[in-house]
Design a protein around this motif. Structure first.
Motif, PDB file in Angstrom:
ATOM      1  N   VAL A 289       0.850  -1.175   0.000  1.00  0.00           N
ATOM      2  CA  VAL A 289       0.000   0.000   0.000  1.00  0.00           C
ATOM      3  C   VAL A 289       0.894   1.234   0.000  1.00  0.00           C
ATOM      4  CG1 VAL A 289      -1.772   1.333   1.189  1.00  0.00           C
ATOM      5  CG2 VAL A 289      -1.885  -1.164   1.209  1.00  0.00           C
ATOM      6  N   VAL A 290       0.750   2.035  -1.061  1.00  0.00           N
ATOM      7  CA  VAL A 290       1.488   3.299  -1.137  1.00  0.00           C
ATOM      8  C   VAL A 290       0.639   4.359  -0.442  1.00  0.00           C
ATOM      9  CG1 VAL A 290       2.621   4.964  -2.642  1.00  0.00           C
ATOM     10  CG2 VAL A 290       2.425   2.556  -3.356  1.00  0.00           C
ATOM     11  N   VAL A 291       1.217   4.984   0.574  1.00  0.00           N
ATOM     12  CA  VAL A 291       0.504   5.974   1.373  1.00  0.00           C
ATOM     13  C   VAL A 291       1.050   7.356   1.032  1.00  0.00           C
ATOM     14  CG1 VAL A 291      -0.084   6.751   3.695  1.00  0.00           C
ATOM     15  CG2 VAL A 291       0.159   4.299   3.213  1.00  0.00           C
ATOM     16  N   ALA A 292       0.229   8.163   0.356  1.00  0.00           N
ATOM     17  CA  ALA A 292       0.625   9.528  -0.007  1.00  0.00           C
ATOM     18  C   ALA A 292       0.109  10.488   1.057  1.00  0.00           C
ATOM     19  CB  ALA A 292       0.060   9.891  -1.375  1.00  0.00           C
ATOM     20  N   GLN A 293       1.016  11.297   1.610  1.00  0.00           N
ATOM     21  CA  GLN A 293       0.659  12.237   2.670  1.00  0.00           C
ATOM     22  C   GLN A 293       1.033  13.660   2.275  1.00  0.00           C
ATOM     23  OE1 GLN A 293       0.802  10.110   6.868  1.00  0.00           O
ATOM     24  NE2 GLN A 293       2.846  10.478   6.101  1.00  0.00           N
ATOM     25  N   LEU A 294       0.218  14.611   2.710  1.00  0.00           N
ATOM     26  CA  LEU A 294       0.516  16.013   2.433  1.00  0.00           C
ATOM     27  C   LEU A 294       1.740  16.487   3.200  1.00  0.00           C
ATOM     28  CD1 LEU A 294      -2.985  17.755   2.356  1.00  0.00           C
ATOM     29  CD2 LEU A 294      -1.444  17.323   0.441  1.00  0.00           C
TER      30      LEU A 294
ATOM     31  N   GLY B 129       4.956  15.360   6.138  1.00  0.00           N
ATOM     32  CA  GLY B 129       5.682  14.294   6.830  1.00  0.00           C
ATOM     33  C   GLY B 129       6.172  13.183   5.939  1.00  0.00           C
ATOM     34  N   GLY B 130       6.107  13.356   4.639  1.00  0.00           N
ATOM     35  CA  GLY B 130       6.609  12.345   3.731  1.00  0.00           C
ATOM     36  C   GLY B 130       5.585  11.255   3.430  1.00  0.00           C
ATOM     37  N   SER B 131       5.856  10.489   2.366  1.00  0.00           N
ATOM     38  CA  SER B 131       4.985   9.383   1.965  1.00  0.00           C
ATOM     39  C   SER B 131       5.735   8.073   2.139  1.00  0.00           C
ATOM     40  CB  SER B 131       4.538   9.563   0.509  1.00  0.00           C
ATOM     41  OG  SER B 131       3.794  10.753   0.369  1.00  0.00           O
ATOM     42  N   TYR B 132       4.962   6.969   2.231  1.00  0.00           N
ATOM     43  CA  TYR B 132       5.555   5.688   2.582  1.00  0.00           C
ATOM     44  C   TYR B 132       4.931   4.560   1.776  1.00  0.00           C
ATOM     45  CZ  TYR B 132       6.660   8.530   6.690  1.00  0.00           C
ATOM     46  OH  TYR B 132       7.078   9.547   7.516  1.00  0.00           O
TER      47      TYR B 132
ATOM     48  N   ASP C 221      10.539   4.535   2.605  1.00  0.00           N
ATOM     49  CA  ASP C 221      10.111   5.927   2.525  1.00  0.00           C
ATOM     50  C   ASP C 221      10.196   6.399   1.077  1.00  0.00           C
ATOM     51  OD1 ASP C 221      10.016   5.694   5.212  1.00  0.00           O
ATOM     52  OD2 ASP C 221      11.719   7.004   5.639  1.00  0.00           O
ATOM     53  N   ILE C 222       9.380   7.385   0.755  1.00  0.00           N
ATOM     54  CA  ILE C 222       9.465   8.045  -0.548  1.00  0.00           C
ATOM     55  C   ILE C 222      10.091   9.412  -0.325  1.00  0.00           C
ATOM     56  CG2 ILE C 222       8.137   9.006  -2.468  1.00  0.00           C
ATOM     57  CD1 ILE C 222       6.113   6.787  -2.046  1.00  0.00           C
ATOM     58  N   ASP C 223      11.122   9.700  -1.089  1.00  0.00           N
ATOM     59  CA  ASP C 223      11.899  10.938  -0.903  1.00  0.00           C
ATOM     60  C   ASP C 223      10.996  12.163  -0.971  1.00  0.00           C
ATOM     61  OD1 ASP C 223      13.708  12.965  -0.804  1.00  0.00           O
ATOM     62  OD2 ASP C 223      14.831  12.381  -2.587  1.00  0.00           O
ATOM     63  N   PRO C 224      10.832  12.906   0.130  1.00  0.00           N
ATOM     64  CA  PRO C 224       9.950  14.088   0.118  1.00  0.00           C
ATOM     65  C   PRO C 224      10.493  15.228  -0.740  1.00  0.00           C
ATOM     66  CG  PRO C 224      11.145  13.943   2.200  1.00  0.00           C
ATOM     67  CD  PRO C 224      11.442  12.681   1.462  1.00  0.00           C
ATOM     68  N   GLN C 225      11.757  15.161  -1.140  1.00  0.00           N
ATOM     69  CA  GLN C 225      12.287  16.201  -2.027  1.00  0.00           C
ATOM     70  C   GLN C 225      11.786  16.032  -3.454  1.00  0.00           C
ATOM     71  OE1 GLN C 225      14.002  18.774  -0.760  1.00  0.00           O
ATOM     72  NE2 GLN C 225      13.621  17.735   1.198  1.00  0.00           N
TER      73      GLN C 225
ATOM     74  N   VAL D  93       8.599  14.404  -4.256  1.00  0.00           N
ATOM     75  CA  VAL D  93       7.162  14.674  -4.205  1.00  0.00           C
ATOM     76  C   VAL D  93       6.876  15.373  -2.884  1.00  0.00           C
ATOM     77  CG1 VAL D  93       4.855  13.700  -4.301  1.00  0.00           C
ATOM     78  CG2 VAL D  93       6.704  12.610  -5.579  1.00  0.00           C
ATOM     79  N   ARG D  94       6.638  16.677  -2.953  1.00  0.00           N
ATOM     80  CA  ARG D  94       6.467  17.466  -1.731  1.00  0.00           C
ATOM     81  C   ARG D  94       5.014  17.486  -1.251  1.00  0.00           C
ATOM     82  NH1 ARG D  94      10.756  20.994  -0.607  1.00  0.00           N
ATOM     83  NH2 ARG D  94      12.459  20.872  -2.114  1.00  0.00           N
ATOM     84  N   LYS D  95       4.087  17.544  -2.193  1.00  0.00           N
ATOM     85  CA  LYS D  95       2.676  17.666  -1.828  1.00  0.00           C
ATOM     86  C   LYS D  95       1.848  16.782  -2.758  1.00  0.00           C
ATOM     87  CE  LYS D  95      -0.743  21.238  -0.718  1.00  0.00           C
ATOM     88  NZ  LYS D  95      -1.081  22.687  -0.825  1.00  0.00           N
ATOM     89  N   PRO D  96       1.810  15.468  -2.472  1.00  0.00           N
ATOM     90  CA  PRO D  96       1.107  14.544  -3.376  1.00  0.00           C
ATOM     91  C   PRO D  96      -0.396  14.783  -3.369  1.00  0.00           C
ATOM     92  CG  PRO D  96       1.736  13.427  -1.362  1.00  0.00           C
ATOM     93  CD  PRO D  96       2.376  14.785  -1.300  1.00  0.00           C
ATOM     94  N   ASN D  97      -1.022  14.469  -4.502  1.00  0.00           N
ATOM     95  CA  ASN D  97      -2.462  14.684  -4.620  1.00  0.00           C
ATOM     96  C   ASN D  97      -3.200  13.493  -5.214  1.00  0.00           C
ATOM     97  OD1 ASN D  97      -4.405  17.024  -4.165  1.00  0.00           O
ATOM     98  ND2 ASN D  97      -5.015  16.314  -6.209  1.00  0.00           N
ATOM     99  N   ASP D  98      -2.490  12.663  -5.989  1.00  0.00           N
ATOM    100  CA  ASP D  98      -3.143  11.518  -6.622  1.00  0.00           C
ATOM    101  C   ASP D  98      -2.106  10.448  -6.917  1.00  0.00           C
ATOM    102  OD1 ASP D  98      -5.275  10.044  -7.747  1.00  0.00           O
ATOM    103  OD2 ASP D  98      -4.693  10.676  -9.754  1.00  0.00           O
ATOM    104  N   LEU D  99      -2.569   9.201  -7.029  1.00  0.00           N
ATOM    105  CA  LEU D  99      -1.710   8.064  -7.329  1.00  0.00           C
ATOM    106  C   LEU D  99      -2.331   7.218  -8.426  1.00  0.00           C
ATOM    107  CD1 LEU D  99      -0.620   6.796  -3.799  1.00  0.00           C
ATOM    108  CD2 LEU D  99       0.932   7.223  -5.695  1.00  0.00           C
ATOM    109  N   GLU D 100      -1.507   6.715  -9.334  1.00  0.00           N
ATOM    110  CA  GLU D 100      -1.941   5.752 -10.341  1.00  0.00           C
ATOM    111  C   GLU D 100      -0.939   4.599 -10.356  1.00  0.00           C
ATOM    112  OE1 GLU D 100      -4.435   5.607 -13.504  1.00  0.00           O
ATOM    113  OE2 GLU D 100      -5.272   5.958 -11.530  1.00  0.00           O
ATOM    114  N   ALA D 101      -1.428   3.368 -10.385  1.00  0.00           N
ATOM    115  CA  ALA D 101      -0.577   2.189 -10.471  1.00  0.00           C
ATOM    116  C   ALA D 101      -0.907   1.440 -11.755  1.00  0.00           C
ATOM    117  CB  ALA D 101      -0.791   1.291  -9.255  1.00  0.00           C
ATOM    118  N   PHE D 102       0.112   0.886 -12.423  1.00  0.00           N
ATOM    119  CA  PHE D 102      -0.121   0.224 -13.706  1.00  0.00           C
ATOM    120  C   PHE D 102       1.071  -0.656 -14.061  1.00  0.00           C
ATOM    121  CE2 PHE D 102       1.131   4.678 -14.062  1.00  0.00           C
ATOM    122  CZ  PHE D 102       2.359   4.601 -14.715  1.00  0.00           C
ATOM    123  N   ARG D 103       0.871  -1.502 -15.081  1.00  0.00           N
ATOM    124  CA  ARG D 103       1.946  -2.350 -15.607  1.00  0.00           C
ATOM    125  C   ARG D 103       2.208  -1.975 -17.051  1.00  0.00           C
ATOM    126  NH1 ARG D 103       1.211  -8.635 -14.205  1.00  0.00           N
ATOM    127  NH2 ARG D 103       3.458  -8.591 -14.636  1.00  0.00           N
TER     128      ARG D 103
END
Length: 522
Positions: A268-273, A275-278, A294-298, A300-310
């Motif tokens: 599960v990719v957790v995008a947070q406004l 404190g970073g995403s995980y 962890d996902i480097d906050p530098q 993606v600073r302010k995530p808003n949406d996620l898409e997963a695909f192959r």
């Protein structure tokens, strides 16, 4: 003398008693009296003719085989109205003011051969009202004002197969069927199947995203809930047919929780406004989620949406960045984690992503509150997305979704200020085919249920609008309103035989609607 009288007394009493008993026996052998004919009727031994009756007469002889009601002073024939006359063979109810016939009004009339309902004010008839009349020879329905809508579809079907002789009857409405013979109406003209979205379950919490997923043959749902600082995972209960609490992932400012099943492993990719995403991993041994990376906050600073695909067998996810200083970023799975693969569209306040895999050409569409949506196409030689162009007709789309209808591809773009747009791909560019009023819209979603295509369009200032695709007009037409407060996403979830639409709300409860099919001819 007194003694003589005393001796005769018992004998006289005995004779009197015997006489009384004989009278009782004679009285007992007399047949019961025939009930009197009601005042509004004239009767013979087996017929009754009634005028101005206030109801179906109840005190008629049970041997009556013919009953006529004329100028009745009531308008409804109620259920079981003639069940006290089981031997009826002829029932004439013509020239009255009947407007309504109850279900099973003719129940129990197994001997009925002739039924006349002519010259009344009947506009419709209960479904299968004549089906129990096994030996009915003649039926007269002339002179009524039948409304030939879905409620009489059954009658058309019955007329096509019955052995009963039915005098020609004609439609009074709707206009397209006026003066048409009911017996000749084509069944294909009756479009009697409609649908509805009905409230099915209320989840007592706000949410800003909803993502269904299958894992180990079970159905789950991941919801981002910044209000309770969690990504909440619900599980579908196939017995109770409800969504149930399952687990929670700590996420103080979650805006999106994206589940991905890679090589039978759940992440599960957790995008947070803040404190970073995980990325979390589900450990089936401990039955809990553990943080994987962890996902480097530098990046993606302010995530808003996620898409997963192959793409070509490899797993990716893209995260839209809505800040001034970050960039929408692409991550690729490699052995035991996701690694940064490509930075896209830096510094443009991106709000939404849509992956489109059509015609063997994977594309990623990025919408932004500051410029027109950008289309990226996957380069198999570079193994990266390459900018292909912009959707210039919509300069500030909050969300972008796509669907296919026939051979055509469409984009749906919602706008917070101004109309949302439906665009069709014309081979070299998109052209606008429809504008939808949508002030305050941050979410829209096209989805397909059993061959019917819908579009859910939310707003912060009004009800959610459900549109249905009109194949003939090649446009969406307004279908239904849903009372959802400030929706942030719409999610279609097929849960066994329950087709669900989830509406996560930023300000209120998350509502679950069920798609139901309604037969108007029933």
């Amino acid at each position: 003398m007194a003694g003589a009288r005393a001796r005769r007394g018992p004998g006289l009493l005995t004779l009197s008693a015997i006489g009384f008993c004989l009278m009782l026996q004679v009285s007992a052998k007399r047949p019961p009296k025939t009930p009197p004919c009601p005042p509004s009727c004239s009767c013979t031994r087996d017929t009754a003719f009634c005028v101005d009756s206030k109801a179906v007469p109840r005190n008629l002889p049970s041997e009556v085989i013919s009953l006529t009601l004329v100028n009745a002073a009531f308008s409804e024939i109620q259920e079981g109205a003639f069940s006290h006359l089981p031997l009826l063979q002829f029932l004439l109810l013509n020239s009255n003011k009947f407007t309504l016939i109850g279900d099973n009004a003719f129940t129990g009339l197994s001997h009925l051969q002739y039924l006349s309902l002519a010259n009344n004010n009947l506009q419709t008839l209960p479904r299968d009202i004549f089906r129990s009349l096994d030996i009915l020879n003649d039926l007269d329905l002339r002179g009524n004002s039948l409304n030939c809508d879905c409620k009489v579809k059954w009658l058309v079907e019955w007329l096509a197969h019955t052995n009963t002789t039915v005098a020609p009857i004609y439609c009074a409405s709707p206009p397209r069927f006026q003066e048409h013979k009911v017996q000749d109406l084509p069944l294909r003209e009756f479009d009697c199947i409609t649908t509805d979205f009905v409230l099915y379950q209320t989840l007592p919490f706000p949410a800003v995203s909803a993502e269904p997923f299958l894992y180990s043959s079970d159905l789950y749902l991941a919801l981002a809930q910044p209000g309770v600082s969690a990504c909440t995972v619900l599980k579908w209960d196939y017995v109770e047919r409800q969504l149930r609490d399952y687990d929670r992932i700590p996420a103080p400012s979650a805006v999106h929780c994206k589940p991905m099943v890679v090589d039978s492993q759940l992440y599960v990719v957790v995008a947070q406004l803040f404190g970073g995403s995980y990325i979390y991993h589900w450990d089936p041994n401990t039955t809990r989620f553990t943080k994987l990376q962890d996902i480097d906050p530098q990046c993606v600073r302010k995530p808003n949406d996620l898409e997963a695909f192959r793409i070509d067998g490899d797993w990716y996810f893209a995260m839209a960045d809505s800040s001034k200083a970050g960039a929408t970023s692409l991550y690729r799975w490699h052995q035991n984690g996701f690694y940064s693969h490509q930075a896209l569209h830096a510094w443009h306040r991106d709000t939404d992503l849509e992956f489109v895999d059509g015609e063997g050409k994977p594309r990623l569409i990025v919408s932004s509150s500051s410029q027109a949506p950008v289309i990226y196409q996957w380069s198999r030689t570079q193994k990266q997305f390459v900018a292909q162009g912009e959707v210039t007709q919509v300069p500030d789309a909050q969300a972008v979704k796509h669907f296919r209808a026939g051979r055509d591809s469409y984009l749906c773009l919602s706008r917070y200020i101004g109309d949302s747009k439906i665009l069709r791909w014309e081979g070299t560019r998109f052209s606008e085919v429809q504008a939808l009023p949508s002030r305050g819209s941050l979410a829209l979603q096209p989805f397909l249920v059993g061959g019917r295509r819908y579009l859910a369009l939310g707003s912060d200032f009004s009800f959610t609008q459900i549109y249905q695709w009109d194949e003939g007009r090649q446009k969406f037409v307004r279908f239904q309103e849903l009372a959802v407060q400030a929706p942030r996403a719409f999610c279609y979830v097929p849960a066994g035989d329950a087709q669900l639409l989830l509406a996560p709300s930023f300000k209120g409860q998350t509502l679950v609607y069920r798609h139901v099919v309604v037969d108007l001819s029933a």
